[in-house]
Design an enzyme around this catalytic site. Structure first.
Site, PDB file in Angstrom:
ATOM      1  N   GLY A 142       0.834  -1.212   0.000  1.00  0.00           N
ATOM      2  CA  GLY A 142       0.000   0.000   0.000  1.00  0.00           C
ATOM      3  C   GLY A 142       0.861   1.251   0.000  1.00  0.00           C
ATOM      4  O   GLY A 142       2.086   1.189   0.047  1.00  0.00           O
ATOM      5  N   GLY A 196       2.654   3.462   1.526  1.00  0.00           N
ATOM      6  CA  GLY A 196       3.255   3.564   2.856  1.00  0.00           C
ATOM      7  C   GLY A 196       3.850   4.932   3.126  1.00  0.00           C
ATOM      8  O   GLY A 196       4.144   5.280   4.271  1.00  0.00           O
ATOM      9  N   ASP A 213       4.105  -4.370  -7.514  1.00  0.00           N
ATOM     10  CA  ASP A 213       3.528  -3.147  -6.947  1.00  0.00           C
ATOM     11  C   ASP A 213       4.165  -1.900  -7.545  1.00  0.00           C
ATOM     12  O   ASP A 213       3.728  -0.788  -7.256  1.00  0.00           O
ATOM     13  CB  ASP A 213       3.672  -3.138  -5.413  1.00  0.00           C
TER      14      ASP A 213
HETATM   15  P1  AMP Z   1       9.217   0.514  -2.937  1.00  0.00           P
HETATM   16  O1  AMP Z   1      10.223  -0.567  -2.924  1.00  0.00           O
HETATM   17  O2  AMP Z   1       9.791   1.908  -2.714  1.00  0.00           O
HETATM   18  O3  AMP Z   1       8.340   0.482  -4.142  1.00  0.00           O
HETATM   19  O4  AMP Z   1       8.268   0.300  -1.655  1.00  0.00           O
HETATM   20  C1  AMP Z   1       7.630  -0.915  -1.379  1.00  0.00           C
HETATM   21  C2  AMP Z   1       6.623  -0.705  -0.272  1.00  0.00           C
HETATM   22  O5  AMP Z   1       7.248  -0.196   0.899  1.00  0.00           O
HETATM   23  C3  AMP Z   1       5.506   0.277  -0.601  1.00  0.00           C
HETATM   24  O6  AMP Z   1       4.352  -0.179   0.045  1.00  0.00           O
HETATM   25  C4  AMP Z   1       6.014   1.560   0.009  1.00  0.00           C
HETATM   26  O7  AMP Z   1       4.975   2.465   0.310  1.00  0.00           O
HETATM   27  C5  AMP Z   1       6.666   1.050   1.269  1.00  0.00           C
HETATM   28  N1  AMP Z   1       7.748   1.946   1.749  1.00  0.00           N
HETATM   29  C6  AMP Z   1       8.972   2.136   1.220  1.00  0.00           C
HETATM   30  N2  AMP Z   1       9.685   3.003   1.955  1.00  0.00           N
HETATM   31  C7  AMP Z   1       8.886   3.394   2.979  1.00  0.00           C
HETATM   32  C8  AMP Z   1       9.044   4.276   4.092  1.00  0.00           C
HETATM   33  N3  AMP Z   1      10.173   4.944   4.310  1.00  0.00           N
HETATM   34  N4  AMP Z   1       8.000   4.405   4.937  1.00  0.00           N
HETATM   35  C9  AMP Z   1       6.853   3.735   4.746  1.00  0.00           C
HETATM   36  N5  AMP Z   1       6.647   2.882   3.736  1.00  0.00           N
HETATM   37  C10 AMP Z   1       7.649   2.716   2.853  1.00  0.00           C
HETATM   38 MG    MG Z   2       6.789   1.120  -4.875  1.00  0.00          MG
END
Ligand code: AMP
Ligand code: MG
Length: 516
Positions: free
Chosen positions: A121, A123, A283
């Site tokens: 989701g 995040g 995602d």
């Molecule tokens: P990503 O690899 O950046 O596409 O992130 C994968 C998941 O981790 C997604 O659900 C992001 O919203 C969540 N996410 C990545 N970094 C953070 C963060 N610093 N705080 C909260 N959620 C994160």
């Molecule tokens: Mg992402």
């Protein structure tokens, strides 16, 4: 479904859904913001609370403007100066909700590095809403959400500048992408490997829907919501799929096939540009075929199909040359998610299959354009493969090669392109067959079109790094200059040769990981 490539962990069994219920209420009225004049319409909020959580950003202290993209401001009907005004900074830091907006974070799930990861989701992304001209406006790094899991909801200045610059660079190249309005910084400390500072990127796209949104509801066998989401996507973004004769499998199979088509076009763009995404988890795959979620991406320096740009990708799952196959793997996950709506395995697979032919067609079309070939011939594949083998064997800089070749075809000397190869006799042989293939008449025209197809400037890691280091010292000039260059990467920009030069020695020591 048991067909290849199997998802190691397909977390559900297929079944036919019951009828969709009407979308829940919760829409915001179109209302102008006092300060900025943005007007909002319901957009995805109308799907109801099963799809998202309403919330506001968590304020950051003393936000300041790092950079803004004028063309994106214009898209939103904003005056560029308003973005960095006190009111703009309050809105684009997440500190103040614009009037008429009702921000939310959406829920999705996904496969990460080939493994089912369950619920993810937004995040750290907050959807301010959808403007009345159909642009979703999202703040990345505006604080924690119910989907933050262990994360802090923040993004650091370093990764925010990379995302901002690359979004606009990709658009400048003509590659489908989410856009970026601005980066707003704050001195709020953010802990990563070291302590850095926070920033918020305002991202803009017709939709931030991902494959993972569909996987989420399918994995939970919530077929009413799955159907409501698919109907929303079709009505808003793929209306042609509604026609019952679009494909034998009906509108949901048509949707799958249309997403496959757009994904094939996207991957052809990436491979032709030498763009390595780095984290092609489901995602991070846009339903609209846009480049989305810029993390450890890289434009190739030396051409190497095995290049891995993400230091966290120890197995090389997302190596440059793997990307088209991974996109298919991801489409297979989307097919599994949509299968309960399609209801027939043969029809689902039939909607997935066209990608396999579509990608090579799109890729060859892009590569022919890079070569300045106005028509298609069967021998082109062999001509291109020989060239790509030579580029790899000689570790030739990918962007520099294409630009130098274009200049040569346009009438400049041969040496700058030939000198990029160690094995010059082999290159000379290839060049002979290439000259034979080029139209005898109008070579200069071919050269001119190549110069509009093969960029002089791409966002190489070391250029981004220089801009980041200056910005960390509060000098934003480098970020803004680089933005201007990357917005028109096919122009010559006299005096800016250094930005088109081969990477310096230290560039190979830059480590880009998932840490952002
Ligand atoms: P990503 O690899 O950046 O596409 O992130 C994968 C998941 O981790 C997604 O659900 C992001 O919203 C969540 N996410 C990545 N970094 C953070 C963060 N610093 N705080 C909260 N959620 C994160
Ligand atoms: Mg992402």
């Amino acid at each position: 479904m048991t067909l290849e490539p199997s998802s190691s962990s397909a977390p559900f069994s297929a079944g036919m859904p019951s009828d969709a219920s009407a979308p829940a209420s919760g829409a915001v009225d179109a209302q102008a913001d006092r300060g900025l004049g943005l007007r909002w319409q319901p957009g995805i909020a109308a799907l109801g609370p099963a799809f998202h959580t309403r919330l506001q950003g968590r304020p950051v202290p003393a936000p300041y403007l790092v950079a803004a993209s004028e063309p994106v401001a214009r898209l939103l009907g904003l005056d560029a100066a308003a973005v960095g005004s006190p009111q703009g900074l309050e809105v684009f830091s997440g500190n103040r909700v614009p009037d008429g907006a009702d921000p939310l974070a959406t829920v999705y799930s996904g496969h990460q590095f080939g493994v089912w990861a369950g619920q993810l989701g937004d995040g750290r992304a907050l959807l301010l809403g959808e403007t009345d001209t159909g642009w979703e406006v999202q703040l990345k790094g505006a604080g924690p959400t119910p989907y933050s899991r262990m994360g802090d909801g923040r993004a650091v200045l370093r990764s925010s500048i990379r995302e901002f610059l690359c979004s606009e660079a990709m658009h400048g190249l003509g590659v489908p992408t989410t856009r970026a309005l601005c980066v707003v910084g704050s001195d709020l400390p953010v802990r990563r490997e070291t302590t850095e500072t926070a920033a918020v990127v305002t991202r803009v796209a017709p939709s931030f829907l991902r494959f993972g949104h569909f996987e989420h509801f399918a994995s939970r066998e919530r077929f009413d919501e799955l159907r409501a989401l698919a109907d929303y996507a079709i009505d808003r973004y793929y209306p042609a799929c509604r026609a019952s004769d679009a494909t034998p499998g009906g509108p949901y199979a048509a949707l799958l096939q249309a997403v496959g088509d757009r994904t094939a076009a996207l991957l052809a763009h990436w491979q032709a540009a030498g763009f390595c995404h780095g984290v092609m988890n489901t995602d991070n795959m846009s339903l609209l075929g846009l480049t989305i979620d810029y993390g450890p991406f890289q434009f190739l320096d030396a051409f190497d199909p095995g290049h891995i740009c993400n230091h966290s990708d120890t197995q090389g799952r997302y190596a440059f040359g793997q990307q088209p196959n991974i996109a298919y793997w991801n489409l297979f996950c989307l097919a599994q998610a949509l299968h309960p709506l399609i209801g027939d395995e043969t029809l689902t697979m039939a909607a997935l299959e066209p990608y396999k032919a579509r990608f090579p067609e799109e890729f060859m079309a892009r590569m022919r354009a890079k070569l300045g070939l106005p028509d298609a011939r069967e021998s082109d594949t062999a001509l291109l493969e020989t060239l790509l083998r030579l580029l790899a064997a000689n570790r030739v800089d990918y962007t520099a090669f294409w630009r130098a070749l274009s200049r040569h075809v346009a009438g400049d000397a041969l040496a700058p392109v030939r000198d990029l190869f160690l094995d010059r006799p082999s290159f000379d042989l290839w060049l002979l067959s290439y000259w034979e293939r080029l139209p005898q008449e109008g070579r200069r025209l071919a050269g001119d079109s190549m110069l509009r197809t093969n960029p002089k400037f791409v966002l190489r890691n070391h250029l981004g790094q220089q801009a980041i280091e200056a910005a960390q010292d509060k000098d934003f000039g480098e970020t803004r200059d680089l933005l201007a260059l990357l917005q028109s990467p096919y122009d010559e920009h006299p005096g800016r040769e250094a930005y088109a030069a081969l990477p310096p020695e230290w560039a190979s020591s830059i480590e880009i990981s998932c840490s952002s």
